[in-house]
Design an enzyme around this catalytic site. Structure first.
Site, PDB file in Angstrom:
ATOM      1  N   GLU A 129      -4.516  49.795 -32.581  1.00  0.00           N
ATOM      2  CA  GLU A 129      -3.064  49.718 -32.798  1.00  0.00           C
ATOM      3  C   GLU A 129      -2.523  48.282 -32.763  1.00  0.00           C
ATOM      4  O   GLU A 129      -1.341  48.062 -32.593  1.00  0.00           O
ATOM      5  CB  GLU A 129      -2.330  50.596 -31.762  1.00  0.00           C
ATOM      6  CG  GLU A 129      -1.870  51.933 -32.309  1.00  0.00           C
ATOM      7  CD  GLU A 129      -3.016  52.943 -32.489  1.00  0.00           C
ATOM      8  OE1 GLU A 129      -4.175  52.626 -32.133  1.00  0.00           O
ATOM      9  OE2 GLU A 129      -2.759  54.035 -33.041  1.00  0.00           O
ATOM     10  N   ARG A 144     -10.760  53.073 -27.460  1.00  0.00           N
ATOM     11  CA  ARG A 144      -9.978  53.419 -28.658  1.00  0.00           C
ATOM     12  C   ARG A 144     -10.153  52.315 -29.693  1.00  0.00           C
ATOM     13  O   ARG A 144      -9.749  51.174 -29.485  1.00  0.00           O
ATOM     14  CB  ARG A 144      -8.512  53.599 -28.261  1.00  0.00           C
ATOM     15  CG  ARG A 144      -7.632  54.009 -29.385  1.00  0.00           C
ATOM     16  CD  ARG A 144      -6.979  55.357 -29.117  1.00  0.00           C
ATOM     17  NE  ARG A 144      -5.909  55.600 -30.083  1.00  0.00           N
ATOM     18  CZ  ARG A 144      -4.664  55.807 -29.738  1.00  0.00           C
ATOM     19  NH1 ARG A 144      -4.303  55.827 -28.471  1.00  0.00           N
ATOM     20  NH2 ARG A 144      -3.756  56.019 -30.651  1.00  0.00           N
ATOM     21  N   HIS A 186       0.720  48.519 -34.978  1.00  0.00           N
ATOM     22  CA  HIS A 186       2.142  48.859 -34.875  1.00  0.00           C
ATOM     23  C   HIS A 186       2.989  48.131 -35.921  1.00  0.00           C
ATOM     24  O   HIS A 186       4.043  48.609 -36.309  1.00  0.00           O
ATOM     25  CB  HIS A 186       2.669  48.553 -33.477  1.00  0.00           C
ATOM     26  CG  HIS A 186       2.264  49.605 -32.475  1.00  0.00           C
ATOM     27  ND1 HIS A 186       2.311  50.950 -32.754  1.00  0.00           N
ATOM     28  CD2 HIS A 186       1.795  49.508 -31.226  1.00  0.00           C
ATOM     29  CE1 HIS A 186       1.887  51.635 -31.708  1.00  0.00           C
ATOM     30  NE2 HIS A 186       1.555  50.783 -30.774  1.00  0.00           N
ATOM     31  N   GLN A 231      12.056  62.109 -32.651  1.00  0.00           N
ATOM     32  CA  GLN A 231      13.446  61.952 -32.236  1.00  0.00           C
ATOM     33  C   GLN A 231      13.646  61.895 -30.726  1.00  0.00           C
ATOM     34  O   GLN A 231      14.495  61.153 -30.252  1.00  0.00           O
ATOM     35  CB  GLN A 231      14.302  63.069 -32.840  1.00  0.00           C
ATOM     36  CG  GLN A 231      14.649  62.810 -34.283  1.00  0.00           C
ATOM     37  CD  GLN A 231      15.405  63.958 -34.912  1.00  0.00           C
ATOM     38  OE1 GLN A 231      14.873  64.666 -35.754  1.00  0.00           O
ATOM     39  NE2 GLN A 231      16.629  64.157 -34.516  1.00  0.00           N
TER      40      GLN A 231
HETATM   41  P1  NAP Z   1      26.238  61.453 -40.661  1.00  0.00           P
HETATM   42  O1  NAP Z   1      24.907  60.932 -40.303  1.00  0.00           O
HETATM   43  O2  NAP Z   1      27.366  61.314 -39.726  1.00  0.00           O
HETATM   44  O3  NAP Z   1      26.614  60.757 -42.048  1.00  0.00           O
HETATM   45  C1  NAP Z   1      27.798  61.023 -42.711  1.00  0.00           C
HETATM   46  C2  NAP Z   1      27.931  60.079 -43.904  1.00  0.00           C
HETATM   47  O4  NAP Z   1      29.112  60.383 -44.571  1.00  0.00           O
HETATM   48  C3  NAP Z   1      27.979  58.631 -43.516  1.00  0.00           C
HETATM   49  O5  NAP Z   1      27.172  57.899 -44.422  1.00  0.00           O
HETATM   50  C4  NAP Z   1      29.446  58.264 -43.670  1.00  0.00           C
HETATM   51  O6  NAP Z   1      29.466  56.932 -44.100  1.00  0.00           O
HETATM   52  C5  NAP Z   1      29.932  59.240 -44.717  1.00  0.00           C
HETATM   53  N1  NAP Z   1      31.321  59.677 -44.515  1.00  0.00           N
HETATM   54  C6  NAP Z   1      31.922  60.040 -43.358  1.00  0.00           C
HETATM   55  N2  NAP Z   1      33.193  60.414 -43.578  1.00  0.00           N
HETATM   56  C7  NAP Z   1      33.384  60.301 -44.896  1.00  0.00           C
HETATM   57  C8  NAP Z   1      34.513  60.541 -45.736  1.00  0.00           C
HETATM   58  N3  NAP Z   1      35.670  60.980 -45.239  1.00  0.00           N
HETATM   59  N4  NAP Z   1      34.385  60.298 -47.047  1.00  0.00           N
HETATM   60  C9  NAP Z   1      33.212  59.850 -47.556  1.00  0.00           C
HETATM   61  N5  NAP Z   1      32.123  59.595 -46.817  1.00  0.00           N
HETATM   62  C10 NAP Z   1      32.212  59.833 -45.495  1.00  0.00           C
HETATM   63  O7  NAP Z   1      26.166  62.968 -41.004  1.00  0.00           O
HETATM   64  P2  NAP Z   1      25.124  63.788 -41.868  1.00  0.00           P
HETATM   65  O8  NAP Z   1      24.438  62.971 -42.890  1.00  0.00           O
HETATM   66  O9  NAP Z   1      25.924  64.945 -42.321  1.00  0.00           O
HETATM   67  O10 NAP Z   1      24.062  64.226 -40.818  1.00  0.00           O
HETATM   68  C11 NAP Z   1      24.437  65.065 -39.735  1.00  0.00           C
HETATM   69  C12 NAP Z   1      23.531  64.875 -38.589  1.00  0.00           C
HETATM   70  O11 NAP Z   1      22.264  65.368 -38.865  1.00  0.00           O
HETATM   71  C13 NAP Z   1      23.400  63.403 -38.242  1.00  0.00           C
HETATM   72  O12 NAP Z   1      23.621  63.208 -36.879  1.00  0.00           O
HETATM   73  C14 NAP Z   1      22.020  63.093 -38.591  1.00  0.00           C
HETATM   74  O13 NAP Z   1      21.449  62.202 -37.639  1.00  0.00           O
HETATM   75  C15 NAP Z   1      21.311  64.432 -38.523  1.00  0.00           C
HETATM   76  N6  NAP Z   1      20.230  64.405 -39.484  1.00  0.00           N
HETATM   77  C16 NAP Z   1      19.176  63.664 -39.174  1.00  0.00           C
HETATM   78  C17 NAP Z   1      18.163  63.566 -40.043  1.00  0.00           C
HETATM   79  C18 NAP Z   1      16.962  62.757 -39.704  1.00  0.00           C
HETATM   80  O14 NAP Z   1      16.191  62.439 -40.563  1.00  0.00           O
HETATM   81  N7  NAP Z   1      16.731  62.403 -38.470  1.00  0.00           N
HETATM   82  C19 NAP Z   1      18.209  64.204 -41.253  1.00  0.00           C
HETATM   83  C20 NAP Z   1      19.308  64.969 -41.557  1.00  0.00           C
HETATM   84  C21 NAP Z   1      20.329  65.042 -40.650  1.00  0.00           C
HETATM   85  P3  NAP Z   1      30.806  56.077 -44.326  1.00  0.00           P
HETATM   86  O15 NAP Z   1      31.782  56.567 -43.309  1.00  0.00           O
HETATM   87  O16 NAP Z   1      30.372  54.656 -44.127  1.00  0.00           O
HETATM   88  O17 NAP Z   1      31.191  56.339 -45.729  1.00  0.00           O
HETATM   89 FE1  SF4 Z   2       8.282  64.135 -30.444  1.00  0.00          FE
HETATM   90 FE2  SF4 Z   2       8.868  66.665 -29.929  1.00  0.00          FE
HETATM   91 FE3  SF4 Z   2       9.540  65.598 -32.289  1.00  0.00          FE
HETATM   92 FE4  SF4 Z   2       6.996  66.146 -31.669  1.00  0.00          FE
HETATM   93  S1  SF4 Z   2       8.666  67.604 -31.948  1.00  0.00           S
HETATM   94  S2  SF4 Z   2       7.742  64.275 -32.573  1.00  0.00           S
HETATM   95  S3  SF4 Z   2       6.956  65.633 -29.513  1.00  0.00           S
HETATM   96  S4  SF4 Z   2      10.333  65.004 -30.294  1.00  0.00           S
END
Ligand code: NAP
Ligand code: SF4
Length: 669
Positions: A165, A215, A253, A340
């Site tokens: 790593e 490792r 990494h 996450q």
């Molecule tokens: P989000 O992460 O809060 O993103 C919302 C987006 O909409 C932002 O880009 C924001 O940018 C825009 N926005 C907000 N208000 C707006 C408005 N009135 N008009 C136009 N644009 C607006 O929400 P999300 O994409 O719906 O995701 C929801 C949750 O699911 C998040 O917490 C996210 O972390 C989670 N999620 C995570 C993953 C992952 O891969 N880990 C995948 C999917 C979802 P601006 O305000 O700059 O325009």
């Molecule tokens: Fe980490 Fe749990 Fe997501 Fe697996 S499911 S990557 S252990 S948070």
């Protein structure tokens, strides 16, 4: 006859026999740094009780300069040895075996005192390491040997010496980081001197009846990395120096190729362990993206390795092995490789946990004890928050009914599962469905729960989730919502996505792919990320670089904030999402003002200048708001309810928070 005969077969190491072929790989949990060793011991004891063959602890620093960060835990004093004794005793009480990982971070150590073969700064650290002189190298070896003998004193069954790593020992191996011309640099035999010498001296100090795992990095995934011949040479030398087992490391990494994220194909790198296995006479362990007993069994049955290492799957389910052995593999909570609650936490200085198992590293604080009084519990909403509440409440003995207006459980997890690279979510939905069934939760699907349906329950839990935010853009009746798109609505060849949060990124990924997902086709995935064969190119980065398929569509991903889109994505995975979309030519723009959606496309202003993005389709991914309709109706009717998940707070909602909130509520009901 078990379904997993290879996985559950014992492994004879000479002085000790491991009860099966499953190694719990090393993970930094942050528990040691809390100083609460009862808690550390409870974490490992639960995994030992769950039947794993051999546990490897999180990395322990051999000295201050080698710690991953200032204050990193190690075995520095008699008090430390007594603390570690609590861990080894608890593991042995469960007939488990445990080895302590010795992790010298070298130039990856996050502090000014860091040391390395040469003063070459890593791209992922702000600190230039001090190049060690001869005496400095001798001190590092002596400290690693001392860590090993103290581990023995603390009752460990062995140590794992971290040599992959891109950490300290790995840094000596390649010219990329070793510019020395003395006995410890230059020709490969000299660059390999340190790892071999470390293993030789550790073996001399601990005697024959102590496991030494080394490792070894099989593919560095950095320019100028090890050649395959060097890997084999080192593996043989390490075995001859006294190692008991070789474990597999994949990628430094600082590599710009994902190696453990959810979009990496399952068991993608086991072919490298398979290639090493016939070259050495000691057992080899394979690793990376193996998360079910079936995948692990297939790898072992194919003769690719002697043992399988899984790390995060033991956060998701401490009883992984016991359930596999008992014919209950479908009850194993699956690690979806999202990072996450584990690695993203580690890199934010937070205690590790797990998205699917909030009890991970919280064993002493979050318990699912049998309920003192059995209650009738109604849960409305079969998304992650509602399903977790229902399962934990039913596990505790409550009489639980789960309502959802949809005909199937899963809620928004189904949307995630439709995104290329997120196929693991399917297994998570299956697990929730299995556990709802096995815990006896009564399902009322296809039924919109009304206030009158809920009046006879002792506890009502509202987990109705979210509704998309209305961005109020002129002409938006021409646009599609992300829900329509992920459910398969027709989308034109040129697309603008409004909103670059987690969902905007997911939708972009969905729209640039066609055909089979690279996550389900390892050859395609290797080509996309430019992974080659270390026998052809040193380090295993393909000479041609990444060669992704042409994008299925031309995509603009937009946000109003004047910052780099994707900044708030996961700490350890955000770069992967950004790189993947960049490879597909997605234009990611911040600082955009939306003016209107017209038949010509999306009218935006940037830097005060209007322009028309000539798109056929606009997709709204503008965030979400709580769906509080039912919660408000219950309040009006005077019925007390617990409101959780997106229905509680939609901002920055993700499955991790939803599941954690559901589990914690159900533990108290
Ligand atoms: P989000 O992460 O809060 O993103 C919302 C987006 O909409 C932002 O880009 C924001 O940018 C825009 N926005 C907000 N208000 C707006 C408005 N009135 N008009 C136009 N644009 C607006 O929400 P999300 O994409 O719906 O995701 C929801 C949750 O699911 C998040 O917490 C996210 O972390 C989670 N999620 C995570 C993953 C992952 O891969 N880990 C995948 C999917 C979802 P601006 O305000 O700059 O325009
Ligand atoms: Fe980490 Fe749990 Fe997501 Fe697996 S499911 S990557 S252990 S948070």
């Amino acid at each position: 006859m078990t379904t997993f005969p290879h996985l559950l077969a014992p492994l004879d190491l000479g002085h000790v026999t491991l009860k099966n072929r499953v190694l719990m790989g090393s993970m930094h949990t942050g528990l040691e740094e809390t100083g609460d060793w009862g808690r550390v011991a409870a974490f490992y004891a639960a995994r030992a009780a769950g039947g794993v063959g051999l546990i490897v602890t999180g990395g322990m620093a051999p000295n201050r300069e080698g710690g991953v960060f200032p204050g990193a835990a190690g075995l520095f004093s008699d008090a430390d040895i007594r603390n570690h004794r609590q861990v080894t005793d608890r593991v042995h009480d469960h007939d488990g075996r445990i080895a302590m990982q010795i992790l010298h971070a070298g130039r990856y150590a996050y502090g000014k005192e860091c040391v390395a073969p040469s003063a070459v700064k890593s791209p992922i650290s702000p600190f230039v390491p001090t190049a060690l002189d001869e005496a400095g190298i001798e001190k590092q070896i002596a400290d690693i040997v001392t860590a090993a003998t103290r581990a023995q004193e603390a009752g460990y069954d062995g140590v794992e010496i971290m040599g992959s790593e891109g950490y300290f020992l790995n840094q000596f191996l390649v010219r990329h980081t070793n510019r020395r011309e003395d006995l410890w640099g230059g020709a490969f035999e000299n660059r390999a001197r340190l790892p071999v010498e470390v293993v030789r001296r550790v073996r001399a100090a601990v005697g024959p009846e102590f496991i030494i795992i080394y490792r070894i990095s099989l593919i560095d995934l950095v320019p100028d990395g090890s050649t395959w011949d060097e890997v084999v040479w080192l593996a043989r030398a390490i075995a001859a120096a006294g190692a008991t087992i070789l474990n597999t490391g994949i990628g430094w990494h600082e590599a710009r190729v994902p190696t453990i994220a959810t979009s990496v194909p399952r068991a993608a790198f086991t072919w490298l362990t398979a290639r090493l296995r016939p070259e050495v006479s000691i057992p080899v362990i394979t690793s990376n993206r193996i998360n079910t007993p079936a995948v692990a069994e297939a790898v072992l049955a194919a003769g690719q390795a002697d043992m399988v290492s899984m790390a995060r799957p033991f956060l998701a389910d401490a009883d992984f092995v016991a359930k596999a052995a008992a014919g209950r593999a479908d009850e194993i909570a699956p690690c979806i490789a999202c990072n996450q609650a584990c690695l993203d936490h580690t890199f934010s200085g937070k205690l590790t946990s797990c998205l699917v198992n909030p009890r991970a590293c919280h064993e002493t604080e979050l318990t699912y004890a049998p309920a003192a009084v059995v209650k009738r519990v109604a849960v409305v909403g079969a998304g992650p928050a509602g399903m977790m509440t229902a399962i934990v409440a039913a596990t505790r003995g409550h009489d639980v009914t789960l309502f959802d207006r949809a005909a199937r459980v899963g809620g928004q997890l189904h949307l995630a599962a439709s995104v290329p690279g997120k196929e693991e979510f399917r297994g998570l939905i299956d697990w929730f469905a299995t556990m709802l069934d096995k815990t006896g939760v009564a399902l009322r699907l296809g039924q919109q729960a009304e206030v009158t349906d809920l009046s006879g329950f002792d506890e009502v839990v509202v987990a109705t989730g979210v509704v998309p935010r209305d961005p109020e853009i002129a002409g938006q009746d021409r646009a599609l919502s992300y829900i329509d798109v992920l459910k398969g609505a027709p989308v034109g060849p040129r697309v603008a996505i409004i909103g670059a949060g987690g969902i905007g990124f997911d939708v972009a990924e969905f729209l640039v792919h066609h055909g089979v997902s690279p996550t389900e086709d390892a050859a395609l995935w290797f080509r996309e990320w430019g992974v080659g064969d270390p026998a052809v190119v040193a380090g295993g980065l393909a000479a041609e670089g990444p060669r992704p398929d042409a994008p299925a569509r031309e995509v603009w991903l937009l946000q109003r904030k004047a910052e780099k889109p994707g900044r708030k994505l996961g700490k350890t995975t955000g770069w992967i999402h950004r790189a993947a979309l960049a490879m597909k030519g997605v234009r990611m723009l911040g600082g955009v003002t939306y003016k209107a959606i017209t038949e010509d496309g999306l009218v935006v202003a940037r830097d005060g200048v209007d322009e028309v993005l000539p798109v056929d389709t606009v997709v709204l991914c503008a965030g979400q708001l709580p769906d509080r309709g039912l919660a408000d109706a219950l309040t009006a009717a005077g019925i007390a309810a617990h409101v959780i998940g997106g229905a509680d707070v939609a901002a920055e909602l993700d499955a991790k928070r939803a599941i954690d909130q559901g589990a914690r509520l159900a533990a108290r009901l």
